[in-house]
Scaffold this motif. Structure first.
Motif, PDB file in Angstrom:
ATOM      1  N   ILE A 175       0.837  -1.199   0.000  1.00 13.44           N
ATOM      2  CA  ILE A 175       0.000   0.000   0.000  1.00 13.44           C
ATOM      3  C   ILE A 175       0.867   1.242   0.000  1.00 13.44           C
ATOM      4  CG2 ILE A 175      -1.635   1.376   1.370  1.00 13.44           C
ATOM      5  CD1 ILE A 175      -2.855  -1.276   2.320  1.00 13.44           C
ATOM      6  N   GLN A 176       1.911   1.250   0.832  1.00 17.20           N
ATOM      7  CA  GLN A 176       2.806   2.407   0.904  1.00 17.20           C
ATOM      8  C   GLN A 176       3.458   2.701  -0.436  1.00 17.20           C
ATOM      9  OE1 GLN A 176       5.511   2.156   4.448  1.00 17.20           O
ATOM     10  NE2 GLN A 176       4.112   0.527   5.098  1.00 17.20           N
ATOM     11  N   ALA A 177       3.868   1.640  -1.139  1.00 10.71           N
ATOM     12  CA  ALA A 177       4.530   1.824  -2.434  1.00 10.71           C
ATOM     13  C   ALA A 177       3.554   2.341  -3.487  1.00 10.71           C
ATOM     14  CB  ALA A 177       5.153   0.504  -2.882  1.00 10.71           C
ATOM     15  N   TYR A 182      -2.600   6.525  -6.123  1.00 11.80           N
ATOM     16  CA  TYR A 182      -3.959   6.194  -5.679  1.00 11.80           C
ATOM     17  C   TYR A 182      -5.039   6.775  -6.583  1.00 11.80           C
ATOM     18  CZ  TYR A 182      -7.657   5.187  -2.233  1.00 11.80           C
ATOM     19  OH  TYR A 182      -8.771   4.704  -1.591  1.00 11.80           O
ATOM     20  N   ASP A 183      -4.689   7.795  -7.375  1.00 12.97           N
ATOM     21  CA  ASP A 183      -5.683   8.386  -8.267  1.00 12.97           C
ATOM     22  C   ASP A 183      -5.904   7.544  -9.525  1.00 12.97           C
ATOM     23  OD1 ASP A 183      -3.177   8.885  -9.317  1.00 12.97           O
ATOM     24  OD2 ASP A 183      -3.591  10.955  -9.902  1.00 12.97           O
ATOM     25  N   ARG A 184      -5.083   6.501  -9.719  1.00 15.35           N
ATOM     26  CA  ARG A 184      -5.288   5.575 -10.826  1.00 15.35           C
ATOM     27  C   ARG A 184      -6.370   4.566 -10.441  1.00 15.35           C
ATOM     28  NH1 ARG A 184       0.242   3.354 -13.500  1.00 15.35           N
ATOM     29  NH2 ARG A 184      -1.129   1.516 -13.539  1.00 15.35           N
ATOM     30  N   THR A 185      -7.261   4.285 -11.344  1.00 14.40           N
ATOM     31  CA  THR A 185      -8.377   3.380 -11.058  1.00 14.40           C
ATOM     32  C   THR A 185      -7.909   2.007 -10.610  1.00 14.40           C
ATOM     33  OG1 THR A 185      -9.747   4.510 -12.715  1.00 14.40           O
ATOM     34  CG2 THR A 185     -10.475   2.332 -11.992  1.00 14.40           C
ATOM     35  N   SER A 190      -6.897  -1.805  -6.013  1.00 10.86           N
ATOM     36  CA  SER A 190      -5.972  -2.703  -5.320  1.00 10.86           C
ATOM     37  C   SER A 190      -5.776  -2.286  -3.868  1.00 10.86           C
ATOM     38  CB  SER A 190      -4.625  -2.717  -6.049  1.00 10.86           C
ATOM     39  OG  SER A 190      -3.684  -3.522  -5.357  1.00 10.86           O
ATOM     40  N   ILE A 191      -5.563  -0.993  -3.657  1.00  9.17           N
ATOM     41  CA  ILE A 191      -5.348  -0.486  -2.302  1.00  9.17           C
ATOM     42  C   ILE A 191      -6.594  -0.649  -1.447  1.00  9.17           C
ATOM     43  CG2 ILE A 191      -5.016   1.621  -0.945  1.00  9.17           C
ATOM     44  CD1 ILE A 191      -2.955   2.533  -2.957  1.00  9.17           C
ATOM     45  N   ASP A 192      -7.746  -0.312  -1.979  1.00 13.40           N
ATOM     46  CA  ASP A 192      -8.994  -0.421  -1.218  1.00 13.40           C
ATOM     47  C   ASP A 192      -9.251  -1.870  -0.798  1.00 13.40           C
ATOM     48  OD1 ASP A 192      -9.351   2.263  -1.484  1.00 13.40           O
ATOM     49  OD2 ASP A 192     -10.930   2.134  -3.013  1.00 13.40           O
ATOM     50  N   LEU A 229      -1.443   7.345   2.699  1.00 15.61           N
ATOM     51  CA  LEU A 229      -2.628   7.777   1.948  1.00 15.61           C
ATOM     52  C   LEU A 229      -3.221   9.068   2.507  1.00 15.61           C
ATOM     53  CD1 LEU A 229      -4.282   4.253   1.713  1.00 15.61           C
ATOM     54  CD2 LEU A 229      -3.299   5.530  -0.211  1.00 15.61           C
ATOM     55  N   GLY A 230      -2.532   9.632   3.494  1.00 13.43           N
ATOM     56  CA  GLY A 230      -3.025  10.854   4.125  1.00 13.43           C
ATOM     57  C   GLY A 230      -4.138  10.603   5.112  1.00 13.43           C
ATOM     58  N   LYS A 231      -4.272   9.348   5.555  1.00 10.26           N
ATOM     59  CA  LYS A 231      -5.342   8.970   6.491  1.00 10.26           C
ATOM     60  C   LYS A 231      -4.799   8.925   7.920  1.00 10.26           C
ATOM     61  CE  LYS A 231      -7.634   6.012   3.034  1.00 10.26           C
ATOM     62  NZ  LYS A 231      -8.911   6.752   2.905  1.00 10.26           N
ATOM     63  N   ASN A 232      -5.537   9.493   8.846  1.00 10.41           N
ATOM     64  CA  ASN A 232      -5.150   9.483  10.250  1.00 10.41           C
ATOM     65  C   ASN A 232      -5.674   8.189  10.892  1.00 10.41           C
ATOM     66  OD1 ASN A 232      -4.908   9.836  13.052  1.00 10.41           O
ATOM     67  ND2 ASN A 232      -5.178  12.051  12.886  1.00 10.41           N
ATOM     68  N   PRO A 233      -4.783   7.318  11.363  1.00 13.93           N
ATOM     69  CA  PRO A 233      -5.207   6.047  11.961  1.00 13.93           C
ATOM     70  C   PRO A 233      -6.193   6.212  13.106  1.00 13.93           C
ATOM     71  CG  PRO A 233      -2.850   6.058  11.613  1.00 13.93           C
ATOM     72  CD  PRO A 233      -3.317   7.459  11.354  1.00 13.93           C
ATOM     73  N   GLU A 234      -6.160   7.365  13.769  1.00 14.83           N
ATOM     74  CA  GLU A 234      -7.057   7.614  14.889  1.00 14.83           C
ATOM     75  C   GLU A 234      -8.441   8.056  14.440  1.00 14.83           C
ATOM     76  OE1 GLU A 234      -6.486   7.567  18.661  1.00 14.83           O
ATOM     77  OE2 GLU A 234      -5.444   5.984  17.558  1.00 14.83           O
ATOM     78  N   GLU A 235      -8.607   8.281  13.126  1.00 17.14           N
ATOM     79  CA  GLU A 235      -9.889   8.758  12.617  1.00 17.14           C
ATOM     80  C   GLU A 235     -10.529   7.814  11.615  1.00 17.14           C
ATOM     81  OE1 GLU A 235      -9.002  12.583  11.010  1.00 17.14           O
ATOM     82  OE2 GLU A 235      -8.559  13.494  12.970  1.00 17.14           O
TER      83      GLU A 235
END
Length: 300
Positions: A175-177, A182-185, A190-192, A229-235
């Motif tokens: 996922i990190q790589a 992520y804007d590619r379909t 794959s990530i989702d 992905l810019g996501k906060n694990p706490e949220e």
């Protein structure tokens, strides 16, 4: 809910340990953890002694050709890790004592032999900065991305080998790589799918069990995956479980007396794997809160 004061104490403590244990004056050794320490310290805002770059320069200058250097390094991941550490420390990995480490990544025809982790760290290394990669390269960004996606298992996870089964750490690293794309379909799908699998197998306490024991390293990699992905694990509600979150459970592995992290709840402090990975996970999370780029995105 994460105690911010506890988080800051743990982060500062583990960064301090990393700084004290990193001997940048030693001769560079293949397989050394010094590159990961350079990454952690540089991305936490610490300055890296020039001796780090000098020692790597002295090491690579012993080999007249890149092929000789690659033979000495052995695994393809060695040049990748070196590229990550050097770039974090402010060096141009395309010219280290006349050797182009970036080219050794995108032109390495043996990447497949090293396994999927070589593709993952290869892409992470190439993207630390907008290093130029020929479209015709055997390991172009496009080829690596496609190879990683095609390696995904039906359930959304990734593995080193089919007989080994799904691997939490590797899935989070994939996922990190892929995160910058992520804007590619195809990448988003794959990530989702990988995120859904990681959420599904997460324990009620917020942690993960790997190879028969709860693992600090798995937590660290999943935290980095979300942050990439810019996501906060706490949220992220999918990763907030009844009895804990990724961050709250990671801190249960922290040993206040030694300033490091344990691999498993019942174990002792592990300064070889658990502590280094927890260190850069905490640094990555701290950078997210500060609005800074991800751990491996050194465009800043």
């Amino acid at each position: 809910k994460l105690d911010q004061d506890q988080f800051i104490v743990a982060k500062n403590s583990v960064v301090s340990y990393t700084s004290k244990s990193a001997d940048f004056t030693k001769e560079y050794e293949v397989g050394s953890s010094i590159d990961w320490k350079a990454l952690t310290l540089a991305r936490s805002g610490e300055s890296i002694p020039k001796s780090y770059g000098y020692k790597i320069r002295d090491f690579v200058s012993k080999y007249s050709t890149t092929q000789e250097l690659e033979e000495k390094l052995g695994s393809a991941t060695e040049a990748q890790r070196m590229t990550i550490g050097l770039t974090a420390a402010g060096y141009d990995a395309t010219n280290i004592a006349g050797h182009n480490l970036v080219a050794s990544i995108y032109s390495n025809s043996k990447l497949k032999e090293a396994g999927i982790n070589a593709y993952i760290y290869g892409l992470l290394a190439l993207d630390t900065k907008p290093y130029e990669v020929p479209a015709s390269a055997v390991n172009s960004r496009e080829n690596i991305i496609n190879w990683i996606i095609q390696s995904q298992l039906v359930d959304g996870s990734f593995c080193y080998a089919p007989e080994w089964g799904s691997d939490i750490d590797l899935t989070a690293m994939a996922i990190q790589a892929l995160a910058p794309y992520y804007d590619r379909t195809d990448v988003k799908a794959s990530i989702d799918k990988a995120l859904a699998w990681l959420s599904k197998i997460q324990l009620d306490n917020g942690g993960y069990e790997a190879w028969g024991s709860e693992s600090c390293e798995s937590l660290s990699q999943v935290i980095c995956a979300l942050v990439s992905l810019g996501k906060n694990p706490e949220e992220e509600t999918d990763f907030i479980k009844p009895n804990g979150t990724l961050m709250t459970h990671l801190l249960t592995f922290y040993d206040k007396e030694n300033g490091g992290f344990k691999h498993s709840p019942e174990g002792t402090v592990d300064f070889n794997f658990a502590t280094p990975q927890a260190a850069y996970a905490l640094v990555a999370y701290g950078r997210l809160l500060e609005g800074k780029t991800f751990l491996y995105n050194m465009s800043d």
